[in-house]
Scaffold this active site. Structure first.
Site, PDB file in Angstrom:
ATOM      1  N   ARG A 186       0.859  -1.187   0.000  1.00 27.33           N
ATOM      2  CA  ARG A 186       0.000   0.000   0.000  1.00 27.33           C
ATOM      3  C   ARG A 186       0.897   1.240   0.000  1.00 27.33           C
ATOM      4  O   ARG A 186       2.121   1.139   0.052  1.00 27.33           O
ATOM      5  CB  ARG A 186      -0.939   0.002   1.211  1.00 27.33           C
ATOM      6  CG  ARG A 186      -0.251  -0.131   2.544  1.00 27.33           C
ATOM      7  CD  ARG A 186      -1.242  -0.163   3.715  1.00 27.33           C
ATOM      8  NE  ARG A 186      -0.542  -0.122   4.986  1.00 27.33           N
ATOM      9  CZ  ARG A 186      -0.109  -1.177   5.647  1.00 27.33           C
ATOM     10  NH1 ARG A 186      -0.321  -2.385   5.166  1.00 27.33           N
ATOM     11  NH2 ARG A 186       0.535  -1.041   6.797  1.00 27.33           N
ATOM     12  N   TYR A 234      12.286   8.120  14.677  1.00 25.72           N
ATOM     13  CA  TYR A 234      12.077   8.006  13.221  1.00 25.72           C
ATOM     14  C   TYR A 234      13.186   8.741  12.473  1.00 25.72           C
ATOM     15  O   TYR A 234      13.793   8.206  11.539  1.00 25.72           O
ATOM     16  CB  TYR A 234      10.699   8.580  12.872  1.00 25.72           C
ATOM     17  CG  TYR A 234      10.344   8.524  11.407  1.00 25.72           C
ATOM     18  CD1 TYR A 234      10.067   7.310  10.785  1.00 25.72           C
ATOM     19  CD2 TYR A 234      10.282   9.691  10.641  1.00 25.72           C
ATOM     20  CE1 TYR A 234       9.723   7.261   9.438  1.00 25.72           C
ATOM     21  CE2 TYR A 234       9.927   9.648   9.308  1.00 25.72           C
ATOM     22  CZ  TYR A 234       9.660   8.437   8.702  1.00 25.72           C
ATOM     23  OH  TYR A 234       9.324   8.396   7.363  1.00 25.72           O
ATOM     24  N   SER A 235      13.453   9.972  12.905  1.00 32.02           N
ATOM     25  CA  SER A 235      14.449  10.787  12.221  1.00 32.02           C
ATOM     26  C   SER A 235      15.837  10.153  12.318  1.00 32.02           C
ATOM     27  O   SER A 235      16.582  10.107  11.332  1.00 32.02           O
ATOM     28  CB  SER A 235      14.442  12.198  12.829  1.00 32.02           C
ATOM     29  OG  SER A 235      15.389  13.009  12.205  1.00 32.02           O
TER      30      SER A 235
HETATM   31  P1  NDP Z   1       2.353   2.952   4.674  1.00 32.25           P
HETATM   32  O1  NDP Z   1       2.182   2.785   6.127  1.00 32.25           O
HETATM   33  O2  NDP Z   1       1.235   3.418   3.832  1.00 32.25           O
HETATM   34  O3  NDP Z   1       2.910   1.605   4.040  1.00 32.25           O
HETATM   35  C1  NDP Z   1       4.014   0.977   4.605  1.00 32.25           C
HETATM   36  C2  NDP Z   1       4.304  -0.315   3.877  1.00 32.25           C
HETATM   37  O4  NDP Z   1       5.418  -0.936   4.522  1.00 32.25           O
HETATM   38  C3  NDP Z   1       3.150  -1.277   3.932  1.00 32.25           C
HETATM   39  O5  NDP Z   1       3.066  -2.025   2.743  1.00 32.25           O
HETATM   40  C4  NDP Z   1       3.533  -2.162   5.111  1.00 32.25           C
HETATM   41  O6  NDP Z   1       2.905  -3.423   4.969  1.00 32.25           O
HETATM   42  C5  NDP Z   1       5.041  -2.244   4.932  1.00 32.25           C
HETATM   43  N1  NDP Z   1       5.740  -2.635   6.140  1.00 32.25           N
HETATM   44  C6  NDP Z   1       5.663  -2.082   7.386  1.00 32.25           C
HETATM   45  N2  NDP Z   1       6.431  -2.758   8.228  1.00 32.25           N
HETATM   46  C7  NDP Z   1       7.016  -3.757   7.520  1.00 32.25           C
HETATM   47  C8  NDP Z   1       7.921  -4.793   7.838  1.00 32.25           C
HETATM   48  N3  NDP Z   1       8.372  -4.974   9.071  1.00 32.25           N
HETATM   49  N4  NDP Z   1       8.305  -5.635   6.852  1.00 32.25           N
HETATM   50  C9  NDP Z   1       7.852  -5.482   5.591  1.00 32.25           C
HETATM   51  N5  NDP Z   1       6.993  -4.529   5.230  1.00 32.25           N
HETATM   52  C10 NDP Z   1       6.586  -3.676   6.192  1.00 32.25           C
HETATM   53  O7  NDP Z   1       3.601   3.931   4.557  1.00 32.25           O
HETATM   54  P2  NDP Z   1       4.073   4.914   3.396  1.00 32.25           P
HETATM   55  O8  NDP Z   1       3.745   4.381   2.074  1.00 32.25           O
HETATM   56  O9  NDP Z   1       3.672   6.263   3.774  1.00 32.25           O
HETATM   57  O10 NDP Z   1       5.659   4.832   3.652  1.00 32.25           O
HETATM   58  C11 NDP Z   1       6.539   4.099   2.840  1.00 32.25           C
HETATM   59  C12 NDP Z   1       7.938   4.579   3.127  1.00 32.25           C
HETATM   60  O11 NDP Z   1       8.014   5.965   2.875  1.00 32.25           O
HETATM   61  C13 NDP Z   1       8.372   4.396   4.573  1.00 32.25           C
HETATM   62  O12 NDP Z   1       9.717   3.991   4.614  1.00 32.25           O
HETATM   63  C14 NDP Z   1       8.227   5.779   5.160  1.00 32.25           C
HETATM   64  O13 NDP Z   1       9.069   5.997   6.254  1.00 32.25           O
HETATM   65  C15 NDP Z   1       8.590   6.638   3.974  1.00 32.25           C
HETATM   66  N6  NDP Z   1       8.068   7.991   4.025  1.00 32.25           N
HETATM   67  C16 NDP Z   1       6.717   8.225   4.110  1.00 32.25           C
HETATM   68  C17 NDP Z   1       6.249   9.508   4.159  1.00 32.25           C
HETATM   69  C18 NDP Z   1       4.801   9.836   4.264  1.00 32.25           C
HETATM   70  O14 NDP Z   1       4.474  10.993   4.566  1.00 32.25           O
HETATM   71  N7  NDP Z   1       3.882   8.914   4.015  1.00 32.25           N
HETATM   72  C19 NDP Z   1       7.170  10.654   4.124  1.00 32.25           C
HETATM   73  C20 NDP Z   1       8.558  10.294   4.011  1.00 32.25           C
HETATM   74  C21 NDP Z   1       8.972   9.005   3.963  1.00 32.25           C
HETATM   75  P3  NDP Z   1       2.655  -4.423   6.174  1.00 32.25           P
HETATM   76  O15 NDP Z   1       2.232  -3.613   7.354  1.00 32.25           O
HETATM   77  O16 NDP Z   1       1.619  -5.330   5.617  1.00 32.25           O
HETATM   78  O17 NDP Z   1       3.946  -5.126   6.373  1.00 32.25           O
END
Ligand code: NDP
Length: 258
Positions: free
Chosen positions: A15, A154-155
């Protein structure tokens, strides 16, 4: 952008930014493995791409678990043969003042954001170096380049991802493989909805005001769309981006000017 013949793996691909990246890579012609813990999400996405004529597979994995990353590497090789493009996108966020950060939460953020990136990179980068072509793209954050109150864990984790990116870029430069980071500001995903909910809960302000405080952080007065991040990721995969190595591509509407 033509990525026909290239094979990609996206962690956190179920997602948000990851799912959009899976779609964008597939649209550019790459065969893609989407990985995350939620099996239904990645399977639905892979099916959507196959229905549209693309090549995609779903492989579940918690990137913080070394055995699961080993199994992911094995499965990805079965599906793709080789992985040319790795997008380390899986990540989690949390916010709290220092005194309220539990060690468990600190460790989990580092396990997913930093160790997960390390484990996946170690699983796929050496083969890219041997083949003299590859792209590793780490989804960091502007929080990896600057600080803000209440997001120290996080940072710190995203600063670590950027340090890791820069060192590996130097390590693999002679091979032609590149390692870069994209650094978005707030992007419209579940992660932002959770941040807004946390602000409401902690401060008691309205949902609208909480969202407004996030919008205000972007000089363009908006929250970014996932496609703005996936576009930069796909661009870094193009052969014409071969000179971009060890960089942090900031996508934040002009907030961080450096
Ligand atoms: P979401 O929470 O929408 O999606 C996160 C995704 O990572 C999901 O598919 C989740 O799936 C997966 N995930 C979480 N934990 C794990 C794990 N332990 N192993 C494998 N997969 C995992 O987040 P975003 O799309 O917003 O974020 C994606 C990236 O972008 C992150 O690294 C985030 O830090 C970074 N980011 C996001 C920003 C924002 O404003 N949205 C801004 C800057 C950076 P599942 O839980 O099923 O494993």
């Amino acid at each position: 952008m033509d990525l026909q013949g290239k094979n990609a793996l996206v962690t956190g691909g179920g997602r948000g930014i990851g799912a959009d990246t899976v779609r964008a890579l597939a649209a550019a012609g790459a065969a893609v493995v989407a990985s995350a813990r939620s099996v239904q999400e990645i399977e639905a996405l892979a099916e959507e791409i196959r229905q549209g004529g693309g090549k995609a597979w779903a492989v579940p994995c918690d990137v913080a678990e070394p055995e699961q990353v080993d199994a992911l590497a094995e499965k990805a090789k079965q599906h793709l043969g080789q992985v040319d493009i790795l997008v380390n996108n899986a990540g989690i966020a949390a916010s709290a003042p220092l005194k309220r950060i539990a060690l468990e939460d600190w460790n989990r953020i580092f396990a997913v954001n930093v160790t997960g990136t390390f484990l996946c990179t170690q699983a796929f980068l050496p083969e890219m170096v041997k083949r003299k072509w590859g792209r590793v793209i780490n989804v960091a954050s502007i929080a990896g380049l600057t600080g803000a109150a209440y997001i120290s864990a996080y940072s710190a984790s995203k600063h670590a991802v950027i340090g890791f990116t820069r060192c590996l870029a130097a390590e693999v430069a002679p091979s032609g493989v590149t390692v870069n980071a994209v650094c978005p500001g707030y992007v419209e995903t579940g992660m932002v909805s959770e941040s807004v909910a946390r602000i409401v809960e902690k401060t008691g302000i309205s949902l609208e005001k909480a969202r407004g405080s996030i919008v205000d952080m972007n000089p363009q007065n908006r929250i970014l769309e996932p496609e703005e991040v996936s576009y930069q990721i796909v661009s870094l995969c193009d052969s014409r981006a071969r000179g971009v190595n060890g960089q942090t591509i900031v996508i934040d509407g002009g907030g961080l000017l450096s």
